[in-house]
Design an enzyme around this catalytic site. Structure first.
Site, mmCIF file in Angstrom:
data_model
loop_
_atom_site.group_PDB
_atom_site.id
_atom_site.type_symbol
_atom_site.label_atom_id
_atom_site.label_comp_id
_atom_site.label_asym_id
_atom_site.label_seq_id
_atom_site.Cartn_x
_atom_site.Cartn_y
_atom_site.Cartn_z
ATOM 1 N N ARG A 155 35.687 44.099 4.460
ATOM 2 C CA ARG A 155 36.460 42.851 4.453
ATOM 3 C C ARG A 155 36.823 42.446 3.039
ATOM 4 O O ARG A 155 35.992 42.524 2.136
ATOM 5 C CB ARG A 155 35.656 41.716 5.099
ATOM 6 C CG ARG A 155 35.355 41.935 6.562
ATOM 7 C CD ARG A 155 34.320 40.915 7.030
ATOM 8 N NE ARG A 155 33.633 41.369 8.244
ATOM 9 C CZ ARG A 155 33.844 40.858 9.453
ATOM 10 N NH1 ARG A 155 34.684 39.877 9.623
ATOM 11 N NH2 ARG A 155 33.189 41.330 10.489
ATOM 12 N N SER A 189 24.058 35.605 29.440
ATOM 13 C CA SER A 189 24.943 35.376 28.300
ATOM 14 C C SER A 189 26.303 36.022 28.543
ATOM 15 O O SER A 189 26.376 37.191 28.929
ATOM 16 C CB SER A 189 24.259 35.978 27.058
ATOM 17 O OG SER A 189 25.120 35.966 25.947
ATOM 18 N N HIS A 230 35.415 25.582 19.445
ATOM 19 C CA HIS A 230 36.870 25.631 19.269
ATOM 20 C C HIS A 230 37.598 24.582 20.100
ATOM 21 O O HIS A 230 38.825 24.584 20.161
ATOM 22 C CB HIS A 230 37.398 27.033 19.592
ATOM 23 C CG HIS A 230 37.023 28.019 18.538
ATOM 24 N ND1 HIS A 230 37.729 28.155 17.370
ATOM 25 C CD2 HIS A 230 35.967 28.856 18.451
ATOM 26 C CE1 HIS A 230 37.141 29.063 16.615
ATOM 27 N NE2 HIS A 230 36.071 29.501 17.232
ATOM 28 N N THR A 268 31.008 21.925 16.291
ATOM 29 C CA THR A 268 31.042 22.043 14.830
ATOM 30 C C THR A 268 31.969 20.985 14.249
ATOM 31 O O THR A 268 32.868 20.502 14.935
ATOM 32 C CB THR A 268 31.542 23.442 14.402
ATOM 33 O OG1 THR A 268 31.487 23.544 12.974
ATOM 34 C CG2 THR A 268 32.990 23.688 14.814
ATOM 35 N N LYS A 275 35.831 23.089 12.457
ATOM 36 C CA LYS A 275 37.119 23.522 12.976
ATOM 37 C C LYS A 275 38.050 22.303 13.123
ATOM 38 O O LYS A 275 38.506 21.793 12.114
ATOM 39 C CB LYS A 275 36.892 24.381 14.208
ATOM 40 C CG LYS A 275 36.418 25.759 13.704
ATOM 41 C CD LYS A 275 35.531 26.582 14.544
ATOM 42 C CE LYS A 275 35.050 27.804 13.755
ATOM 43 N NZ LYS A 275 34.048 28.618 14.418
ATOM 44 N N THR A 335 15.275 22.751 5.868
ATOM 45 C CA THR A 335 16.462 22.877 5.048
ATOM 46 C C THR A 335 16.979 21.489 4.661
ATOM 47 O O THR A 335 16.781 20.520 5.399
ATOM 48 C CB THR A 335 17.549 23.689 5.800
ATOM 49 O OG1 THR A 335 18.590 24.024 4.890
ATOM 50 C CG2 THR A 335 18.147 22.927 6.957
ATOM 51 N N THR A 336 17.596 21.402 3.494
ATOM 52 C CA THR A 336 18.122 20.124 3.018
ATOM 53 C C THR A 336 19.201 19.618 3.971
ATOM 54 O O THR A 336 20.034 20.391 4.449
ATOM 55 C CB THR A 336 18.703 20.314 1.605
ATOM 56 O OG1 THR A 336 17.641 20.776 0.758
ATOM 57 C CG2 THR A 336 19.257 19.012 1.047
ATOM 58 N N THR A 374 34.549 42.591 15.366
ATOM 59 C CA THR A 374 34.836 41.262 15.916
ATOM 60 C C THR A 374 35.526 41.404 17.275
ATOM 61 O O THR A 374 35.292 40.628 18.193
ATOM 62 C CB THR A 374 35.714 40.456 14.929
ATOM 63 O OG1 THR A 374 35.086 40.489 13.646
ATOM 64 C CG2 THR A 374 35.864 39.020 15.351
HETATM 65 C C1 LIG Z 1 32.866 29.377 14.180
HETATM 66 C C2 LIG Z 1 31.984 29.480 15.381
HETATM 67 C C3 LIG Z 1 30.656 29.050 15.339
HETATM 68 C C4 LIG Z 1 29.988 28.655 14.059
HETATM 69 O O1 LIG Z 1 30.405 27.409 13.628
HETATM 70 P P1 LIG Z 1 30.347 27.090 12.062
HETATM 71 O O2 LIG Z 1 30.316 25.620 12.020
HETATM 72 O O3 LIG Z 1 31.563 27.700 11.464
HETATM 73 O O4 LIG Z 1 29.100 27.719 11.536
HETATM 74 C C5 LIG Z 1 29.937 29.007 16.518
HETATM 75 N N1 LIG Z 1 30.477 29.412 17.683
HETATM 76 C C6 LIG Z 1 31.747 29.883 17.739
HETATM 77 C C7 LIG Z 1 32.291 30.310 19.049
HETATM 78 C C8 LIG Z 1 32.533 29.943 16.593
HETATM 79 O O5 LIG Z 1 33.761 30.446 16.649
#
Ligand SMILES: *Cc1c(COP(=O)(O)O)cnc(C)c1O
Length: 407
Positions: free
Chosen positions: A21, A137, A217, A245, A248, A277-278, A363
């Site tokens: 990459r 899964s 997503h 998250t 995104k 972790t912090t 991927t």
């Molecule tokens: C990007 C992603 C994550 C991880 O999220 P981050 O906040 O980027 O670490 C988890 N699950 C899926 C399906 C993702 O595409």
């Protein structure tokens, strides 16, 4: 022992497989998204249009978010100063977690350093606490979930992607007395398709399994308040644990889970990746809170992103380009060959100032190499027109359609 020699050999293997990459260093300019300055390896630079960003709604440059972050730095400084348990919990953590619990209509929420850590930490902990559960899964689950499921001792079955019948067959064969977890995603990021959440949750009820749904997503982007596909389909109360998250559609970084008070408190109390972790810094927390709250009411960004995705698909369809026809905003365009995929994206960047990262094995499976296009809320109709026109020409020049069909 020549350690560097060993590392270099490993890297050479990667290169030979076409899997090495390379980064594309970008300079994002506030207010210009989806444009950014690309810095080439030869030291030159130019303005490009980004076609593979996960900042789906342009929230990474939203004024409300930026102002909240600036204010948080002025008011509270740079770092949190500790782990969540030892002086690192800010009032902003509490506010953000309340906002997230409300987003998914759950009792509680917990934030993590990233979505990856949220998945890894939560799944591994839940598996450990359930004492030898059986895990089901989806075949296309994200690496972070797979890693979480691998780190604890459990029996694991992989069901074919979005295949409810296969999942039921596996559930039927499992010991009814054992604890069970079904782990899946809503929007699959490399396919652009969406899981049959309702059917999976119905099976979970029937076979007494816990559901863990990755809405990474989808949060911010689907549902009347940005609660994701589960909100859009009125299924929030059917899913046990939802993971998301800020990285995104919310435009920042950091991860979270929402669920019952018991499961959230258990993960908080036992997950190593959460405890040692912090904690997230004030500016990030304030930005995330502003972004989540903003998208609970603002529809403009969502509407634009979805209409842009729809327009992009129509244009691709009109030009006979082989995109995967999922129902989401993500539009994967199949090339079907690693070298060709790389060549096409190189030409896009070099000759047309368009940046798309090629998506190759591991991927996605070999032979399904693709460009993963994201038309964000910030793309203009002209951007989309130009993209599809250029792609149509490139597909012809490189005879990609015959490569894809093998004719
Ligand atoms: C990007 C992603 C994550 C991880 O999220 P981050 O906040 O980027 O670490 C988890 N699950 C899926 C399906 C993702 O595409």
């Amino acid at each position: 022992m020549d350690y560097n020699q060993i590392f270099n050999t490993r890297l050479e293997d990667l290169r030979e497989e076409g899997r090495y990459r390379t980064f594309a260093p970008l300079e994002r300019l506030c207010g210009d998204f989806p444009k950014a300055i690309y810095h080439a390896p030869d030291g030159s630079s130019k303005t490009v249009t980004i076609w593979c960003s996960n900042d789906y709604l342009g929230m990474g440059q939203n004024k409300v978010v930026l102002n909240a972050m600036k204010k948080a730095i002025d008011d509270h400084g740079a770092g949190a100063g500790g782990t969540r348990n030892i002086s690192g919990t800010q009032k902003l953590h509490v506010d953000l977690e309340n906002s997230l619990a409300n987003l998914h209509q759950k009792e509680a929420a917990l934030t993590f350093s990233s979505g990856y850590v949220a998945n890894e930490g939560s799944l591994s902990t839940i598996i450990k606490l359930l004492d030898n559960p059986i895990v089901f899964s989806d075949a296309l689950n994200h690496a972070s979930m797979i890693h979480g499921m691998k780190s604890g001792p459990c029996e694991k079955y992989i069901f074919r992607h979005n295949d409810v019948t296969h999942l039921e067959n596996l559930l039927k064969q499992a010991d009814p007395k054992r604890a069970k977890i079904i782990a899946f995603e809503s929007v699959y990021s490399m396919e652009g398709d969406i899981a049959p959440i309702k059917e999976i949750c119905a099976l979970a009820k029937e076979y007494n399994a816990l559901t863990y749904l990755d809405e990474v997503h989808a949060v911010g982007l689907y549902g009347a308040h940005g609660g994701g596909i589960a909100e859009q389909r009125d299924l929030l109360n059917q899913v046990d644990i939802i993971e998301g998250t800020f990285g995104k559609a919310y435009g920042l970084m950091g991860g979270f889970i929402t669920g019952s008070k018991s499961v959230i408190d258990a993960v908080r109390s036992f997950a190593s990746g959460f405890i040692f972790t912090t904690s997230l810094p004030p500016a990030l927390l304030a930005g995330a809170l502003a972004s989540v709250e903003y998208l609970k009411t603002s529809e403009i960004e969502r509407a634009r992103a979805h209409s842009n995705a729809k327009y992009l698909k129509q244009k691709l369809e009109g030009n006979n380009l082989p995109y995967l026809k999922g129902n989401s905003h993500i539009v994967p365009l199949i090339v079907g060959d690693a070298k060709c995929c790389k060549a096409v994206t190189d030409i896009l960047l070099r000759d047309h100032n368009i940046y798309v990262q090629p998506i190759n094995y591991p991927t996605v499976p070999k032979g399904t190499e693709r460009m993963r296009l994201t038309a964000t809320a910030a793309h203009r109709i002209e951007d989309i027109d130009k993209m599809v026109d250029v792609l149509a020409t490139l597909y012809q020049e490189h005879d990609i359609l015959s490569l894809k069909t093998g004719s």
